[in-house]
Motif scaffolding. Sequence first.
Motif, PDB file in Angstrom:
ATOM      1  N   LEU A 191     -37.374 -37.206 -33.627  1.00 19.94           N
ATOM      2  CA  LEU A 191     -37.641 -38.049 -33.653  1.00 19.94           C
ATOM      3  C   LEU A 191     -37.698 -39.301 -32.626  1.00 19.94           C
ATOM      4  O   LEU A 191     -38.653 -40.245 -32.181  1.00 19.94           O
ATOM      5  CB  LEU A 191     -38.461 -39.172 -34.746  1.00 19.94           C
ATOM      6  CG  LEU A 191     -39.641 -38.866 -35.734  1.00 19.94           C
ATOM      7  CD1 LEU A 191     -39.389 -39.024 -37.326  1.00 19.94           C
ATOM      8  CD2 LEU A 191     -41.098 -38.920 -35.816  1.00 19.94           C
ATOM      9  N   LEU A 192     -35.989 -39.741 -33.110  1.00 24.14           N
ATOM     10  CA  LEU A 192     -35.849 -40.662 -32.008  1.00 24.14           C
ATOM     11  C   LEU A 192     -35.181 -40.313 -30.572  1.00 24.14           C
ATOM     12  O   LEU A 192     -35.875 -40.862 -30.128  1.00 24.14           O
ATOM     13  CB  LEU A 192     -34.417 -40.569 -32.931  1.00 24.14           C
ATOM     14  CG  LEU A 192     -34.519 -41.757 -33.960  1.00 24.14           C
ATOM     15  CD1 LEU A 192     -32.427 -41.575 -34.742  1.00 24.14           C
ATOM     16  CD2 LEU A 192     -34.915 -43.372 -33.261  1.00 24.14           C
ATOM     17  N   SER A 193     -35.463 -38.950 -30.214  1.00 22.68           N
ATOM     18  CA  SER A 193     -35.475 -38.727 -28.810  1.00 22.68           C
ATOM     19  C   SER A 193     -36.568 -38.121 -28.760  1.00 22.68           C
ATOM     20  O   SER A 193     -36.500 -38.679 -27.097  1.00 22.68           O
ATOM     21  CB  SER A 193     -34.636 -37.065 -29.120  1.00 22.68           C
ATOM     22  OG  SER A 193     -34.979 -36.034 -27.659  1.00 22.68           O
ATOM     23  N   ASP A 194     -38.033 -38.130 -29.178  1.00 23.20           N
ATOM     24  CA  ASP A 194     -39.374 -38.274 -28.145  1.00 23.20           C
ATOM     25  C   ASP A 194     -39.373 -39.563 -28.045  1.00 23.20           C
ATOM     26  O   ASP A 194     -40.223 -39.759 -27.031  1.00 23.20           O
ATOM     27  CB  ASP A 194     -40.539 -37.331 -29.273  1.00 23.20           C
ATOM     28  CG  ASP A 194     -40.003 -36.098 -29.578  1.00 23.20           C
ATOM     29  OD1 ASP A 194     -39.470 -35.343 -29.207  1.00 23.20           O
ATOM     30  OD2 ASP A 194     -41.079 -35.567 -30.478  1.00 23.20           O
ATOM     31  N   LEU A 195     -39.504 -40.189 -29.076  1.00 22.63           N
ATOM     32  CA  LEU A 195     -39.336 -42.087 -28.893  1.00 22.63           C
ATOM     33  C   LEU A 195     -39.237 -42.204 -27.691  1.00 22.63           C
ATOM     34  O   LEU A 195     -38.977 -42.597 -26.912  1.00 22.63           O
ATOM     35  CB  LEU A 195     -38.702 -42.970 -30.171  1.00 22.63           C
ATOM     36  CG  LEU A 195     -39.447 -44.962 -30.237  1.00 22.63           C
ATOM     37  CD1 LEU A 195     -41.257 -45.019 -29.872  1.00 22.63           C
ATOM     38  CD2 LEU A 195     -38.557 -44.898 -30.963  1.00 22.63           C
ATOM     39  N   TYR A 196     -37.335 -42.083 -27.669  1.00 20.79           N
ATOM     40  CA  TYR A 196     -36.848 -42.886 -26.312  1.00 20.79           C
ATOM     41  C   TYR A 196     -37.465 -41.887 -25.213  1.00 20.79           C
ATOM     42  O   TYR A 196     -37.396 -42.479 -23.771  1.00 20.79           O
ATOM     43  CB  TYR A 196     -35.181 -41.998 -26.324  1.00 20.79           C
ATOM     44  CG  TYR A 196     -34.820 -43.000 -27.581  1.00 20.79           C
ATOM     45  CD1 TYR A 196     -34.243 -44.778 -26.911  1.00 20.79           C
ATOM     46  CD2 TYR A 196     -33.660 -42.757 -28.280  1.00 20.79           C
ATOM     47  CE1 TYR A 196     -33.527 -45.386 -28.081  1.00 20.79           C
ATOM     48  CE2 TYR A 196     -32.487 -43.810 -29.333  1.00 20.79           C
ATOM     49  CZ  TYR A 196     -32.992 -44.984 -28.958  1.00 20.79           C
ATOM     50  OH  TYR A 196     -32.131 -45.995 -29.540  1.00 20.79           O
ATOM     51  N   THR A 197     -37.451 -40.711 -24.935  1.00 24.82           N
ATOM     52  CA  THR A 197     -38.376 -40.463 -23.889  1.00 24.82           C
ATOM     53  C   THR A 197     -39.740 -40.322 -23.570  1.00 24.82           C
ATOM     54  O   THR A 197     -40.064 -40.388 -22.214  1.00 24.82           O
ATOM     55  CB  THR A 197     -38.498 -38.350 -24.185  1.00 24.82           C
ATOM     56  OG1 THR A 197     -37.386 -37.602 -24.544  1.00 24.82           O
ATOM     57  CG2 THR A 197     -38.958 -37.464 -23.186  1.00 24.82           C
ATOM     58  N   ALA A 198     -40.102 -41.005 -24.675  1.00 21.90           N
ATOM     59  CA  ALA A 198     -41.476 -42.067 -24.517  1.00 21.90           C
ATOM     60  C   ALA A 198     -41.532 -42.507 -23.397  1.00 21.90           C
ATOM     61  O   ALA A 198     -42.797 -43.165 -22.918  1.00 21.90           O
ATOM     62  CB  ALA A 198     -42.293 -41.813 -25.803  1.00 21.90           C
ATOM     63  N   ASN A 199     -40.713 -43.619 -23.469  1.00 21.27           N
ATOM     64  CA  ASN A 199     -39.712 -44.580 -22.778  1.00 21.27           C
ATOM     65  C   ASN A 199     -39.462 -44.616 -21.967  1.00 21.27           C
ATOM     66  O   ASN A 199     -38.791 -45.894 -21.004  1.00 21.27           O
ATOM     67  CB  ASN A 199     -39.374 -45.647 -24.174  1.00 21.27           C
ATOM     68  CG  ASN A 199     -40.193 -46.235 -24.951  1.00 21.27           C
ATOM     69  OD1 ASN A 199     -41.288 -47.315 -24.816  1.00 21.27           O
ATOM     70  ND2 ASN A 199     -40.801 -45.814 -25.901  1.00 21.27           N
ATOM     71  N   GLY A 200     -39.181 -43.878 -21.090  1.00 23.36           N
ATOM     72  CA  GLY A 200     -38.474 -43.425 -20.549  1.00 23.36           C
ATOM     73  C   GLY A 200     -37.371 -43.127 -20.526  1.00 23.36           C
ATOM     74  O   GLY A 200     -36.148 -43.650 -18.879  1.00 23.36           O
TER      75      GLY A 200
END
Length: 476
Positions: free
Chosen positions: A133-142
């Motif tokens: 989840l954390l990895s996806d959140l950071y990826t989603a924000n660039g």
Amino acid sequence: MMVDIGRAKFPSKNPQDNPMIVWDPSRAISGHAMIVGSSGVGKTYRLRYLIRSLIEANRNVNIHILDVHGDIAPQANNRVIFSETTEYGLNPLEVVTDPEFGGVRRRINSIIAMINRTTTKLGVRQEATLRALLSDLYTANGYDPKDPRTWDPRSNPKARGRTAKTKRHPGISDLAAMCAWRLNVLVTGGGADAYRALHMVNRLARQEGADSDLAKRALTEVQQLAKNADGVEVNHILGEIEKLAKKINKESVKGTNTDSSKLDSAITKASDTYDAFLQSIKSGRELEEYIKYDSVEVLKAVHERIKGLDAAGIFKDQPPDFSQSDPLRVYDIKALSEDEQSMFAEVLLERLFVEAKSRGQKDAPDTFIVIDEAHKFMSTDGEHIINRMAREVRKFGVGLILVSQNFDHFPEDLIANSAMTMILGLHDMHHSKAERKLGLKTGKLKFIKPRYSAMVQVRSGAGNGLANAFNDVVLS
């Protein structure tokens, strides 16, 4: 920067030795100090004396106080009370931009380690899910874990999502929202576009007094979405629906004109989008995401953890606005639970450590961090922030002043790196253990008279005389 501690009760016979015991952080082996004593022996009074003395010795000093009981500096102007109702907080998801010490992966590891240390430890699958989840959140924000240019939201050339709009790091509330979205997708079986479509229909269904023509247009767009679950066109349609929803809000009147049969029809039509999702798998990431988020129960458990952190109200992306002209900065955390205090302390110390390193190396300490009831925040983990600071922060001009009731929770490395140790009086049951840990002669601690004398060691690096020995001191 000399602080008068007191007078040696048994002065050296060497006339060249000064009977006065002083602590000079600029000449000692570090700026770290420990004040230890049982309840009622005057720890708070002695701590206030040290703080005043440090400010008087250097008007440019900065002192951060982590106040567990709210009684160290209750009248300080630069004092912020942290609770779920106050506007200020700290963001544990803030990525350190230093290429050597920071980065996305290190931040993710720190968050998970913090949760495991301060609350019930995450299970193996829960930890893997939270990491995803954390990895996806950071990826989603660039954010790109391999590109330090993307770690600063103010200058990230690849920023998107909330970060692109706010120029700030994502926060706990963003993580909670992403987890909720993942949970909804897993429960309903739909993809991102399908979930957004259903969410939009539900929003429109809740509108009271919606203009019937506007509602019809919105529902028509939803029907169109069910037939076009593909790329740019979907994003365009969703954007148009959102605009219509806002317009409906503005033009709403009392009562409701929404026809339930039309809403039922719209919801049915929107569900077709989930069928479209199954037919639109193109990227190959869909299976990967299913593997990462394959258990509703695990995702629910992680969601509850994240909601708990968010509900605490202390993890906001709004740090306190302290006056720079005041040497004191007081963080009053008495309103927080012990778990919340521990998490807050870790986030704060990490931030102060990074700030110190960004200022560069110093010849002498100019910043002190006071931690009351320090045993609550100790860890035997060598990578815990307090242990790291004890080893590394001295060269950046920072000293730790740790206050506790006994030495049981102090790691040996922390004791070894402390320049000044003051024992104000311990319960008899702690004497033997403390004497062994500190290398004191048996029976030394029983001669301490609380609020009058103390056993004090100041390690100046001089290597002789009273400078490095434990001394029975009549306190100033």
